[in-house]
Design a protein around this motif. Sequence first.
Motif, PDB file in Angstrom:
ATOM      1  N   GLY A  61      18.480  -3.963  -0.546  1.00 50.99           N
ATOM      2  CA  GLY A  61      18.318  -2.904  -0.833  1.00 50.99           C
ATOM      3  C   GLY A  61      16.737  -2.537  -0.320  1.00 50.99           C
ATOM      4  O   GLY A  61      15.959  -2.020   0.409  1.00 50.99           O
ATOM      5  N   TYR A  62      15.877  -3.804  -0.920  1.00 51.22           N
ATOM      6  CA  TYR A  62      14.407  -3.540  -0.068  1.00 51.22           C
ATOM      7  C   TYR A  62      14.686  -4.013   0.700  1.00 51.22           C
ATOM      8  O   TYR A  62      13.599  -3.572   1.644  1.00 51.22           O
ATOM      9  CB  TYR A  62      14.171  -4.597  -1.600  1.00 51.22           C
ATOM     10  CG  TYR A  62      13.426  -4.657  -2.523  1.00 51.22           C
ATOM     11  CD1 TYR A  62      12.960  -3.606  -2.842  1.00 51.22           C
ATOM     12  CD2 TYR A  62      13.561  -5.018  -4.312  1.00 51.22           C
ATOM     13  CE1 TYR A  62      12.435  -2.781  -4.285  1.00 51.22           C
ATOM     14  CE2 TYR A  62      13.159  -5.190  -5.286  1.00 51.22           C
ATOM     15  CZ  TYR A  62      12.555  -3.791  -5.662  1.00 51.22           C
ATOM     16  OH  TYR A  62      13.232  -3.360  -6.403  1.00 51.22           O
ATOM     17  N   GLY A  63      15.197  -4.558   1.528  1.00 46.86           N
ATOM     18  CA  GLY A  63      15.435  -4.817   3.296  1.00 46.86           C
ATOM     19  C   GLY A  63      15.836  -3.226   3.675  1.00 46.86           C
ATOM     20  O   GLY A  63      14.972  -3.174   4.953  1.00 46.86           O
ATOM     21  N   VAL A  64      16.477  -2.630   3.403  1.00 47.74           N
ATOM     22  CA  VAL A  64      17.082  -2.079   3.663  1.00 47.74           C
ATOM     23  C   VAL A  64      15.551  -0.471   4.004  1.00 47.74           C
ATOM     24  O   VAL A  64      15.244   0.236   4.734  1.00 47.74           O
ATOM     25  CB  VAL A  64      18.055  -1.421   3.031  1.00 47.74           C
ATOM     26  CG1 VAL A  64      18.469   0.001   3.535  1.00 47.74           C
ATOM     27  CG2 VAL A  64      19.771  -1.985   4.189  1.00 47.74           C
ATOM     28  N   ILE A  72       6.134  -0.426   2.629  1.00 47.26           N
ATOM     29  CA  ILE A  72       6.776  -1.795   3.343  1.00 47.26           C
ATOM     30  C   ILE A  72       6.239  -3.381   1.654  1.00 47.26           C
ATOM     31  O   ILE A  72       6.400  -3.296   2.258  1.00 47.26           O
ATOM     32  CB  ILE A  72       6.455  -1.905   4.336  1.00 47.26           C
ATOM     33  CG1 ILE A  72       7.216  -1.039   5.577  1.00 47.26           C
ATOM     34  CG2 ILE A  72       6.516  -3.482   5.322  1.00 47.26           C
ATOM     35  CD1 ILE A  72       6.717  -1.126   7.231  1.00 47.26           C
ATOM     36  N   GLY A  73       4.364  -2.374   1.742  1.00 44.12           N
ATOM     37  CA  GLY A  73       4.179  -3.042   1.197  1.00 44.12           C
ATOM     38  C   GLY A  73       4.427  -3.382  -0.490  1.00 44.12           C
ATOM     39  O   GLY A  73       5.096  -4.651  -1.301  1.00 44.12           O
ATOM     40  N   ALA A  74       5.030  -2.324  -0.915  1.00 43.05           N
ATOM     41  CA  ALA A  74       5.804  -2.407  -2.452  1.00 43.05           C
ATOM     42  C   ALA A  74       6.795  -3.000  -2.603  1.00 43.05           C
ATOM     43  O   ALA A  74       7.498  -3.079  -3.149  1.00 43.05           O
ATOM     44  CB  ALA A  74       5.934  -0.574  -2.776  1.00 43.05           C
ATOM     45  N   ALA A 115      10.195  -7.332  -4.401  1.00 43.60           N
ATOM     46  CA  ALA A 115      11.404  -7.748  -4.125  1.00 43.60           C
ATOM     47  C   ALA A 115      11.126  -9.740  -4.230  1.00 43.60           C
ATOM     48  O   ALA A 115      11.727  -9.724  -5.186  1.00 43.60           O
ATOM     49  CB  ALA A 115      11.280  -8.170  -2.760  1.00 43.60           C
ATOM     50  N   TRP A 116       9.576  -9.895  -4.180  1.00 46.98           N
ATOM     51  CA  TRP A 116       9.511 -10.843  -4.918  1.00 46.98           C
ATOM     52  C   TRP A 116       9.137 -11.204  -6.496  1.00 46.98           C
ATOM     53  O   TRP A 116       9.654 -12.389  -7.143  1.00 46.98           O
ATOM     54  CB  TRP A 116       7.536 -10.960  -4.543  1.00 46.98           C
ATOM     55  CG  TRP A 116       7.151 -12.200  -5.033  1.00 46.98           C
ATOM     56  CD1 TRP A 116       6.965 -13.975  -4.984  1.00 46.98           C
ATOM     57  CD2 TRP A 116       6.576 -12.868  -5.537  1.00 46.98           C
ATOM     58  NE1 TRP A 116       6.514 -14.453  -5.171  1.00 46.98           N
ATOM     59  CE2 TRP A 116       5.840 -13.806  -6.015  1.00 46.98           C
ATOM     60  CE3 TRP A 116       5.481 -11.663  -6.952  1.00 46.98           C
ATOM     61  CZ2 TRP A 116       4.974 -14.831  -7.150  1.00 46.98           C
ATOM     62  CZ3 TRP A 116       4.544 -12.172  -7.297  1.00 46.98           C
ATOM     63  CH2 TRP A 116       4.405 -13.335  -7.503  1.00 46.98           C
ATOM     64  N   LEU A 117       8.999  -9.896  -6.854  1.00 46.91           N
ATOM     65  CA  LEU A 117       8.772  -9.950  -8.027  1.00 46.91           C
ATOM     66  C   LEU A 117      10.559 -10.014  -8.949  1.00 46.91           C
ATOM     67  O   LEU A 117      10.631 -10.571 -10.176  1.00 46.91           O
ATOM     68  CB  LEU A 117       8.120  -8.590  -9.147  1.00 46.91           C
ATOM     69  CG  LEU A 117       6.663  -8.280  -8.933  1.00 46.91           C
ATOM     70  CD1 LEU A 117       6.654  -7.028  -9.146  1.00 46.91           C
ATOM     71  CD2 LEU A 117       5.396  -9.031 -10.014  1.00 46.91           C
ATOM     72  N   TRP A 118      11.369  -9.558  -8.544  1.00 47.22           N
ATOM     73  CA  TRP A 118      12.887  -9.221  -9.115  1.00 47.22           C
ATOM     74  C   TRP A 118      12.858 -10.626  -8.660  1.00 47.22           C
ATOM     75  O   TRP A 118      13.707 -11.222  -9.677  1.00 47.22           O
ATOM     76  CB  TRP A 118      13.275  -8.181  -8.016  1.00 47.22           C
ATOM     77  CG  TRP A 118      13.575  -7.040  -8.942  1.00 47.22           C
ATOM     78  CD1 TRP A 118      13.054  -6.294  -8.601  1.00 47.22           C
ATOM     79  CD2 TRP A 118      14.111  -7.032 -10.020  1.00 47.22           C
ATOM     80  NE1 TRP A 118      13.715  -4.790  -9.334  1.00 47.22           N
ATOM     81  CE2 TRP A 118      14.133  -5.573 -10.601  1.00 47.22           C
ATOM     82  CE3 TRP A 118      14.584  -7.724 -10.876  1.00 47.22           C
ATOM     83  CZ2 TRP A 118      14.705  -5.352 -11.593  1.00 47.22           C
ATOM     84  CZ3 TRP A 118      15.458  -7.174 -12.291  1.00 47.22           C
ATOM     85  CH2 TRP A 118      15.626  -5.941 -12.024  1.00 47.22           C
ATOM     86  N   TRP A 119      12.953 -11.282  -7.613  1.00 46.54           N
ATOM     87  CA  TRP A 119      13.731 -12.975  -7.743  1.00 46.54           C
ATOM     88  C   TRP A 119      12.595 -14.239  -8.569  1.00 46.54           C
ATOM     89  O   TRP A 119      13.260 -14.501  -9.065  1.00 46.54           O
ATOM     90  CB  TRP A 119      12.859 -13.499  -5.810  1.00 46.54           C
ATOM     91  CG  TRP A 119      13.326 -14.634  -6.028  1.00 46.54           C
ATOM     92  CD1 TRP A 119      12.582 -15.848  -5.719  1.00 46.54           C
ATOM     93  CD2 TRP A 119      14.796 -14.837  -6.195  1.00 46.54           C
ATOM     94  NE1 TRP A 119      13.468 -17.327  -5.302  1.00 46.54           N
ATOM     95  CE2 TRP A 119      15.411 -16.298  -5.090  1.00 46.54           C
ATOM     96  CE3 TRP A 119      16.345 -13.927  -5.666  1.00 46.54           C
ATOM     97  CZ2 TRP A 119      16.330 -16.942  -4.938  1.00 46.54           C
ATOM     98  CZ3 TRP A 119      17.088 -14.913  -5.802  1.00 46.54           C
ATOM     99  CH2 TRP A 119      17.373 -16.704  -5.183  1.00 46.54           C
ATOM    100  N   LYS A 120      11.100 -12.819  -8.597  1.00 48.94           N
ATOM    101  CA  LYS A 120      10.819 -14.918  -9.796  1.00 48.94           C
ATOM    102  C   LYS A 120      11.141 -13.914 -11.286  1.00 48.94           C
ATOM    103  O   LYS A 120      11.503 -15.312 -11.609  1.00 48.94           O
ATOM    104  CB  LYS A 120       9.320 -14.005  -9.574  1.00 48.94           C
ATOM    105  CG  LYS A 120       8.310 -14.991 -10.861  1.00 48.94           C
ATOM    106  CD  LYS A 120       6.568 -14.190 -10.340  1.00 48.94           C
ATOM    107  CE  LYS A 120       5.921 -14.930 -11.425  1.00 48.94           C
ATOM    108  NZ  LYS A 120       4.811 -15.124 -11.366  1.00 48.94           N
ATOM    109  N   ALA A 121      10.931 -13.173 -11.399  1.00 51.18           N
ATOM    110  CA  ALA A 121      12.082 -12.281 -12.537  1.00 51.18           C
ATOM    111  C   ALA A 121      13.397 -12.948 -13.104  1.00 51.18           C
ATOM    112  O   ALA A 121      13.859 -13.507 -13.757  1.00 51.18           O
ATOM    113  CB  ALA A 121      12.327 -10.802 -12.699  1.00 51.18           C
ATOM    114  N   TRP A 122      14.372 -12.993 -11.653  1.00 48.83           N
ATOM    115  CA  TRP A 122      15.776 -13.653 -12.031  1.00 48.83           C
ATOM    116  C   TRP A 122      15.695 -15.013 -12.346  1.00 48.83           C
ATOM    117  O   TRP A 122      16.316 -15.333 -13.044  1.00 48.83           O
ATOM    118  CB  TRP A 122      16.499 -12.970 -10.442  1.00 48.83           C
ATOM    119  CG  TRP A 122      18.009 -13.716 -10.909  1.00 48.83           C
ATOM    120  CD1 TRP A 122      18.477 -14.873  -9.726  1.00 48.83           C
ATOM    121  CD2 TRP A 122      19.165 -12.964 -10.603  1.00 48.83           C
ATOM    122  NE1 TRP A 122      19.441 -15.358  -9.956  1.00 48.83           N
ATOM    123  CE2 TRP A 122      20.418 -14.074 -10.853  1.00 48.83           C
ATOM    124  CE3 TRP A 122      18.879 -11.866 -11.791  1.00 48.83           C
ATOM    125  CZ2 TRP A 122      21.059 -14.294 -10.783  1.00 48.83           C
ATOM    126  CZ3 TRP A 122      20.770 -11.640 -12.061  1.00 48.83           C
ATOM    127  CH2 TRP A 122      21.791 -12.942 -11.898  1.00 48.83           C
TER     128      TRP A 122
END
Length: 182
Positions: free
Chosen positions: A91-94, A150-152, A157-164
């Motif tokens: 979703g973030y990529g899209v 784009i920055g957000a 995406a990074w925060l979600w990966w870290k939280a996951w």
Amino acid sequence: MAEIAPVTPFEQFKKRFVPLYRVLLILGVLAILMSLTALSSLRSVFGHFSTDPAYATSSLISTLAVPALMISSLILLWHKHPVGIRLRLVGYGVSIGASIIGLFTSSATIERITKEVIDAAIRDGNGAITSEFASSITEMSFYGTLYVSIGASLLFAWLWWKAWKKQIKADTKKSVIKHQKA
């Protein structure tokens, strides 16, 4: 005998998710609610396909595809399903792709948006805004919003990966402790 107080839904929420995951779930719900307001402009988006396909495509992706991915990912992330994090990152990529497409918006569309800003300023009786000022502010705001988006997207995406990763680690630790007690 002392009575045990029932566990509130908030306490269950706190117990089930690590702090960063909780915050991102709440922010995700708020973002979805705000993105649903864009559905009201869907009719005008279709009108832009003949004059500015880049703008229309970017808007359509941002209005329909991104929220659908984010809603489904949030439901899966609530259930801690691994497909949820994948959908979230897609979703973030899209969203980044839609913003990049938006960078190719025609100057005619920017001019139309500028005219709308000037007309609104005239209607409000504020004659202090010149057409050159409105043009520069509109263009800067339009493209600035795309870059911020784009920055957000990259940040979240990074925060979600870290939280996951933290959530999986915490769940694994709870599972090991549970097995050791059994």
